[in-house]
Scaffold this motif. Structure first.
Motif, PDB file in Angstrom:
ATOM      1  N   ASP A 113     -24.464 -21.855   4.917  1.00 22.89           N
ATOM      2  CA  ASP A 113     -23.693 -22.534   3.869  1.00 22.89           C
ATOM      3  C   ASP A 113     -22.601 -21.559   3.430  1.00 22.89           C
ATOM      4  OD1 ASP A 113     -22.678 -23.333   1.350  1.00 22.89           O
ATOM      5  OD2 ASP A 113     -24.563 -24.290   0.798  1.00 22.89           O
ATOM      6  N   PRO A 114     -21.321 -21.911   3.607  1.00 17.13           N
ATOM      7  CA  PRO A 114     -20.253 -20.953   3.307  1.00 17.13           C
ATOM      8  C   PRO A 114     -20.154 -20.561   1.841  1.00 17.13           C
ATOM      9  CG  PRO A 114     -19.348 -23.125   3.674  1.00 17.13           C
ATOM     10  CD  PRO A 114     -20.803 -23.200   4.039  1.00 17.13           C
ATOM     11  N   GLY A 115     -20.682 -21.383   0.957  1.00 23.78           N
ATOM     12  CA  GLY A 115     -20.644 -21.051  -0.466  1.00 23.78           C
ATOM     13  C   GLY A 115     -21.757 -20.110  -0.889  1.00 23.78           C
ATOM     14  N   VAL A 116     -22.810 -20.035  -0.089  1.00 23.80           N
ATOM     15  CA  VAL A 116     -23.977 -19.219  -0.421  1.00 23.80           C
ATOM     16  C   VAL A 116     -24.091 -18.014   0.506  1.00 23.80           C
ATOM     17  CG1 VAL A 116     -26.504 -19.212  -0.603  1.00 23.80           C
ATOM     18  CG2 VAL A 116     -25.209 -21.241  -1.305  1.00 23.80           C
ATOM     19  N   ASP A 117     -23.950 -18.260   1.798  1.00 23.48           N
ATOM     20  CA  ASP A 117     -24.175 -17.235   2.825  1.00 23.48           C
ATOM     21  C   ASP A 117     -22.873 -16.523   3.188  1.00 23.48           C
ATOM     22  OD1 ASP A 117     -26.893 -18.021   3.019  1.00 23.48           O
ATOM     23  OD2 ASP A 117     -26.266 -19.712   4.249  1.00 23.48           O
ATOM     24  N   ALA A 148     -20.070  -5.796  12.336  1.00 24.69           N
ATOM     25  CA  ALA A 148     -18.913  -6.310  11.614  1.00 24.69           C
ATOM     26  C   ALA A 148     -19.373  -7.147  10.431  1.00 24.69           C
ATOM     27  CB  ALA A 148     -18.035  -7.149  12.538  1.00 24.69           C
ATOM     28  N   THR A 149     -18.519  -7.188   9.429  1.00 24.15           N
ATOM     29  CA  THR A 149     -18.727  -8.053   8.278  1.00 24.15           C
ATOM     30  C   THR A 149     -17.621  -9.091   8.289  1.00 24.15           C
ATOM     31  OG1 THR A 149     -19.691  -6.235   7.025  1.00 24.15           O
ATOM     32  CG2 THR A 149     -18.914  -8.135   5.759  1.00 24.15           C
ATOM     33  N   LEU A 150     -18.018 -10.363   8.161  1.00 23.57           N
ATOM     34  CA  LEU A 150     -17.072 -11.471   8.187  1.00 23.57           C
ATOM     35  C   LEU A 150     -17.124 -12.220   6.868  1.00 23.57           C
ATOM     36  CD1 LEU A 150     -17.870 -13.006  11.698  1.00 23.57           C
ATOM     37  CD2 LEU A 150     -16.453 -11.025  11.146  1.00 23.57           C
ATOM     38  N   GLU A 151     -15.967 -12.529   6.343  1.00 26.11           N
ATOM     39  CA  GLU A 151     -15.857 -13.314   5.121  1.00 26.11           C
ATOM     40  C   GLU A 151     -15.388 -14.715   5.507  1.00 26.11           C
ATOM     41  OE1 GLU A 151     -16.315 -13.936   1.173  1.00 26.11           O
ATOM     42  OE2 GLU A 151     -16.516 -11.926   2.003  1.00 26.11           O
ATOM     43  N   LEU A 152     -16.229 -15.707   5.249  1.00 25.26           N
ATOM     44  CA  LEU A 152     -15.866 -17.094   5.543  1.00 25.26           C
ATOM     45  C   LEU A 152     -14.931 -17.642   4.487  1.00 25.26           C
ATOM     46  CD1 LEU A 152     -19.333 -18.631   6.492  1.00 25.26           C
ATOM     47  CD2 LEU A 152     -17.438 -18.168   8.039  1.00 25.26           C
ATOM     48  N   ASP A 153     -13.995 -18.492   4.893  1.00 27.41           N
ATOM     49  CA  ASP A 153     -13.153 -19.228   3.957  1.00 27.41           C
ATOM     50  C   ASP A 153     -13.906 -20.503   3.601  1.00 27.41           C
ATOM     51  OD1 ASP A 153     -11.320 -20.707   2.537  1.00 27.41           O
ATOM     52  OD2 ASP A 153      -9.819 -20.792   4.146  1.00 27.41           O
ATOM     53  N   LYS A 154     -14.619 -20.461   2.477  1.00 28.82           N
ATOM     54  CA  LYS A 154     -15.451 -21.604   2.096  1.00 28.82           C
ATOM     55  C   LYS A 154     -14.638 -22.842   1.766  1.00 28.82           C
ATOM     56  CE  LYS A 154     -15.881 -20.186  -2.696  1.00 28.82           C
ATOM     57  NZ  LYS A 154     -16.793 -19.771  -3.747  1.00 28.82           N
ATOM     58  N   ASN A 155     -13.318 -22.704   1.629  1.00 27.95           N
ATOM     59  CA  ASN A 155     -12.445 -23.845   1.355  1.00 27.95           C
ATOM     60  C   ASN A 155     -11.787 -24.402   2.610  1.00 27.95           C
ATOM     61  OD1 ASN A 155     -12.861 -23.744  -1.506  1.00 27.95           O
ATOM     62  ND2 ASN A 155     -11.563 -21.929  -1.529  1.00 27.95           N
ATOM     63  N   ASN A 156     -12.141 -23.859   3.776  1.00 22.59           N
ATOM     64  CA  ASN A 156     -11.573 -24.356   5.027  1.00 22.59           C
ATOM     65  C   ASN A 156     -11.918 -25.826   5.196  1.00 22.59           C
ATOM     66  OD1 ASN A 156     -11.619 -24.920   8.078  1.00 22.59           O
ATOM     67  ND2 ASN A 156     -10.587 -22.935   7.966  1.00 22.59           N
ATOM     68  N   ASN A 215     -10.332 -16.471  13.776  1.00 24.72           N
ATOM     69  CA  ASN A 215     -10.077 -15.286  12.971  1.00 24.72           C
ATOM     70  C   ASN A 215      -8.805 -15.482  12.157  1.00 24.72           C
ATOM     71  OD1 ASN A 215     -10.301 -12.713  11.928  1.00 24.72           O
ATOM     72  ND2 ASN A 215      -9.421 -11.721  13.703  1.00 24.72           N
ATOM     73  N   ASP A 216      -8.890 -15.155  10.882  1.00 18.77           N
ATOM     74  CA  ASP A 216      -7.812 -15.315   9.914  1.00 18.77           C
ATOM     75  C   ASP A 216      -7.551 -16.774   9.549  1.00 18.77           C
ATOM     76  OD1 ASP A 216      -7.433 -12.559   9.621  1.00 18.77           O
ATOM     77  OD2 ASP A 216      -6.014 -12.506  11.289  1.00 18.77           O
ATOM     78  N   LYS A 217      -8.385 -17.685  10.014  1.00 12.82           N
ATOM     79  CA  LYS A 217      -8.309 -19.086   9.596  1.00 12.82           C
ATOM     80  C   LYS A 217      -9.622 -19.484   8.936  1.00 12.82           C
ATOM     81  CE  LYS A 217      -4.907 -20.276  13.026  1.00 12.82           C
ATOM     82  NZ  LYS A 217      -4.855 -20.013  14.420  1.00 12.82           N
ATOM     83  N   LEU A 218     -10.705 -19.438   9.692  1.00  8.88           N
ATOM     84  CA  LEU A 218     -12.021 -19.773   9.166  1.00  8.88           C
ATOM     85  C   LEU A 218     -12.715 -18.528   8.609  1.00  8.88           C
ATOM     86  CD1 LEU A 218     -14.329 -21.843   8.815  1.00  8.88           C
ATOM     87  CD2 LEU A 218     -15.137 -21.137  11.060  1.00  8.88           C
ATOM     88  N   PHE A 219     -12.435 -17.372   9.188  1.00 13.75           N
ATOM     89  CA  PHE A 219     -13.060 -16.137   8.731  1.00 13.75           C
ATOM     90  C   PHE A 219     -12.104 -14.968   8.877  1.00 13.75           C
ATOM     91  CE2 PHE A 219     -13.850 -15.978  13.261  1.00 13.75           C
ATOM     92  CZ  PHE A 219     -13.755 -14.636  13.583  1.00 13.75           C
ATOM     93  N   LYS A 220     -12.416 -13.912   8.133  1.00 13.68           N
ATOM     94  CA  LYS A 220     -11.683 -12.646   8.240  1.00 13.68           C
ATOM     95  C   LYS A 220     -12.706 -11.542   8.505  1.00 13.68           C
ATOM     96  CE  LYS A 220      -7.968 -13.655   4.931  1.00 13.68           C
ATOM     97  NZ  LYS A 220      -7.003 -14.203   5.745  1.00 13.68           N
ATOM     98  N   ILE A 221     -12.322 -10.630   9.364  1.00 13.52           N
ATOM     99  CA  ILE A 221     -13.151  -9.446   9.610  1.00 13.52           C
ATOM    100  C   ILE A 221     -12.803  -8.438   8.521  1.00 13.52           C
ATOM    101  CG2 ILE A 221     -13.725  -7.592  11.213  1.00 13.52           C
ATOM    102  CD1 ILE A 221     -12.789  -9.503  13.493  1.00 13.52           C
ATOM    103  N   THR A 222     -13.752  -8.172   7.632  1.00 13.82           N
ATOM    104  CA  THR A 222     -13.488  -7.251   6.530  1.00 13.82           C
ATOM    105  C   THR A 222     -13.994  -5.839   6.807  1.00 13.82           C
ATOM    106  OG1 THR A 222     -15.517  -7.920   5.393  1.00 13.82           O
ATOM    107  CG2 THR A 222     -13.471  -9.096   4.820  1.00 13.82           C
TER     108      THR A 222
END
Length: 122
Positions: free
Chosen positions: A78-82, A21-29, A3-10
């Motif tokens: 896929d973090p860029g799509v999903d 919950a909704t999670l936003e992935l860091d596609k640049n991780n 949490n707060d590294k690979l994804f954030k709970i938005t």
């Protein structure tokens, strides 16, 4: 851990033993540069960890997986799509500080991962 590294709970909603919950992935991780070069995919073990972290953060408890009755990886993420991901968790507190959990991770209205198991509050 993630949490707060690979994804954030938005977004998070918790009512009567159910969490959405909704999670936003860091596609640049950096994990995605090695898993896999040119075709980034969220590792399956991270999907389980994300469920554990959403549950733990919502309940403000430290958790340890003690039993995985069912883990089904139904679709690659896929973090860029999903992105973002939806997480749905239902749980039942049990004896001896155990929590029985049924959960899923959803991307683009498709279930990607299903889990059923038990965590121990530590």
């Amino acid at each position: 851990m993630l949490n707060d590294k690979l994804f954030k709970i938005t977004f998070s909603d918790h009512h009567e033993f159910t969490i959405h919950a909704t999670l936003e992935l860091d596609k640049n991780n950096q994990i995605f540069t090695g898993h896999f070069p040119g075709h980034p995919v969220l590792p399956g073990v991270f999907m389980l960890q994300m469920i554990k972290e959403v549950l733990g953060k919502t309940l403000t408890k430290y958790l340890m997986l003690t039993k995985a009755d069912q883990m089904k990886f139904l679709r690659l993420i896929d973090p860029g799509v999903d992105n973002p991901l939806q997480v749905a968790i239902t749980y039942t507190p049990g004896e001896y500080n155990q929590i029985k959990v049924t959960a899923s991770i959803i991307a683009l209205k498709e279930i990607c991962f299903k889990f059923k198991g038990t965590f121990l509050v530590i």
